[in-house]
Design an enzyme around this catalytic site. Structure first.
Site, PDB file in Angstrom:
ATOM      1  CD  GLU A  57      -1.013   0.789   3.609  1.00 51.45           C
ATOM      2  OE1 GLU A  57      -1.461   1.925   3.375  1.00 51.45           O
ATOM      3  OE2 GLU A  57      -1.170   0.204   4.698  1.00 51.45           O
TER       4      GLU A  57
ATOM      5  CE  LYS B 205      -2.954   1.309  11.715  1.00 51.99           C
ATOM      6  NZ  LYS B 205      -3.508   2.348  10.888  1.00 51.99           N
TER       7      LYS B 205
HETATM    8  N1  PSU Z   1      -1.053   0.857   9.037  1.00 58.67           N
HETATM    9  C1  PSU Z   1       0.045   1.565   9.340  1.00 58.67           C
HETATM   10  N2  PSU Z   1       0.099   2.852   8.930  1.00 58.67           N
HETATM   11  C2  PSU Z   1      -0.903   3.402   8.162  1.00 58.67           C
HETATM   12  C3  PSU Z   1      -2.073   2.653   7.855  1.00 58.67           C
HETATM   13  C4  PSU Z   1      -2.086   1.376   8.328  1.00 58.67           C
HETATM   14  O1  PSU Z   1       0.958   1.079   9.992  1.00 58.67           O
HETATM   15  O2  PSU Z   1      -0.770   4.557   7.750  1.00 58.67           O
HETATM   16  C5  PSU Z   1      -3.189   3.230   6.998  1.00 58.67           C
HETATM   17  C6  PSU Z   1      -3.665   2.113   6.059  1.00 58.67           C
HETATM   18  O3  PSU Z   1      -3.609   2.596   4.744  1.00 58.67           O
HETATM   19  C7  PSU Z   1      -5.093   1.852   6.486  1.00 58.67           C
HETATM   20  C8  PSU Z   1      -5.512   3.227   6.905  1.00 58.67           C
HETATM   21  O4  PSU Z   1      -5.882   1.317   5.464  1.00 58.67           O
HETATM   22  O5  PSU Z   1      -4.373   3.674   7.658  1.00 58.67           O
HETATM   23  C9  PSU Z   1      -6.796   3.206   7.697  1.00 58.67           C
HETATM   24  O6  PSU Z   1      -7.385   4.473   7.636  1.00 58.67           O
HETATM   25  P1  PSU Z   1      -8.897   4.657   8.126  1.00 58.67           P
HETATM   26  O7  PSU Z   1      -8.860   4.295   9.574  1.00 58.67           O
HETATM   27  O8  PSU Z   1      -9.203   6.121   7.881  1.00 58.67           O
HETATM   28  O9  PSU Z   1      -9.733   3.725   7.300  1.00 58.67           O
END
Ligand code: PSU
Ligand code: MN
Length: 307
Positions: free
Chosen positions: A25, A159
């Site tokens: 990603e 996370k």
């Molecule tokens: N995991 C990490 N760092 C990140 C992310 C995930 O260690 O920056 C990102 C991923 O792209 C994940 C996003 O899909 O955060 C989730 O964002 P939201 O909670 O707005 O869906």
């Protein structure tokens, strides 16, 4: 699909020859880590995938084109540019039609990987159900995506800024298999233990490849989550990281951060409060996931060739 999608030459050739490819990603580059750790990590992760026998395909949208495999210039651009759009499922059509530049979240990367025919995707942590979601309704689109798109996502759990228990309940409802790699427990991203038991443990990449093939042979569409714990040497003390997360959540509330800004805000606050220790852990775990993802892609390619 060629109307929207560009392959790097390496990715194109590997896919044509049915060789293993691993999607990566780009939101972690644009919004998940600061410069220059973001670009260094992205490049190292690509190297690890190669050393482990697969071709890396970092995904993003550049000038309205979906890229499966990013060139060095595009990666540098995503790492340094402040105003890259963070694109999830809801954003993809808008940024593509508008010829914008955007990084892809787990959800959007799954969609792009699926369009490209890539079945294994490596990240750090997926989005999930946020703490307090009963009031904010903040649930990452990553979870719905896992229920509908045929891609295996290798991560270190969700996370720890999230409500891990609710995240797992949500995935269970959606019918997403969550497999602990060498563990019976959901890892807590920065540390190895969450206390939340997983229904399934797997101990080899070949076992995961067999589950992937069986699931999709059966017409059970949707993804598979592989939860790979951070290596012991790089994990943070759970009490320490949890107290930092609580402070970051308070700051988020005080500043009324909302919507897609929540996750990047929390990640950068946790990094600041941990004096960079969380970033070190984040880098270590994603590298560890890259090696496992490549092995899974290798085993999956072997399985497909043997039929
Ligand atoms: N995991 C990490 N760092 C990140 C992310 C995930 O260690 O920056 C990102 C991923 O792209 C994940 C996003 O899909 O955060 C989730 O964002 P939201 O909670 O707005 O869906
Ligand atoms: Mn959200």
């Amino acid at each position: 699909m060629r109307t929207y999608l560009d392959f790097s030459p390496e990715v194109r050739t590997a896919l044509d020859e049915n060789r293993p490819v691993v999607a990566l990603e780009s939101t972690i580059i644009s919004h998940g880590m600061p410069y220059p750790a973001n670009i260094q990590t992205a490049q190292e992760v690509e190297c690890i995938v190669k050393e482990s026998g697969a071709v890396p395909a970092t995904m993003a949208v550049i000038g309205g084109r979906i890229k499966a495999g990013l060139g060095a210039e595009d990666m540098k651009f995503l790492a340094q540019e402040k105003h890259v759009i963070k694109a999830s499922r809801m954003d993809l059509a808008v940024v593509i039609a508008g010829k914008c530049h955007a990084s892809t979240t787990v959800a959007a990367t799954m969609i792009c990987a699926d369009l490209a025919g890539i079945r294994v995707f490596v990240t750090g942590g997926i989005g999930g159900v946020h703490r307090g979601a009963e009031k904010t309704f903040d649930i990452s689109a990553d979870l719905q995506e896992l229920s509908r798109t045929d891609v295996t996502v290798v991560c270190s759990g969700a996370k720890a800024i999230l409500d891990l228990r609710l995240t797992m309940e949500y995935l269970e409802t959606l019918g997403v298999p969550a497999l602990g790699f060498g563990t019976d427990e959901l890892p807590a991203f920065y540390s190895r233990h969450s206390g939340i038991k997983l229904a399934y443990r797997v101990d080899s990449a070949a076992e995961i490849a067999r589950i992937m093939k069986t699931k999709w042979d059966l017409g059970l569409s949707g993804g598979i989550l592989v939860a790979n714990p951070i290596p012991e040497a790089d994990s943070m003390d759970p009490a320490h990281i949890n107290s930092i997360i609580d402070k970051a959540l308070e700051a988020c509330e005080d500043k009324s951060v909302r919507g897609k800004d929540v996750t990047p805000f929390l990640l950068s606050k946790v990094k600041e409060l941990s004096k960079g220790e969380s970033l070190e852990s984040n880098i270590a775990l994603i590298k560890n996931n890259a090696a496992l993802g490549a092995k899974i892609a290798v085993e999956y390619a072997k399985l497909l060739q043997s039929v």
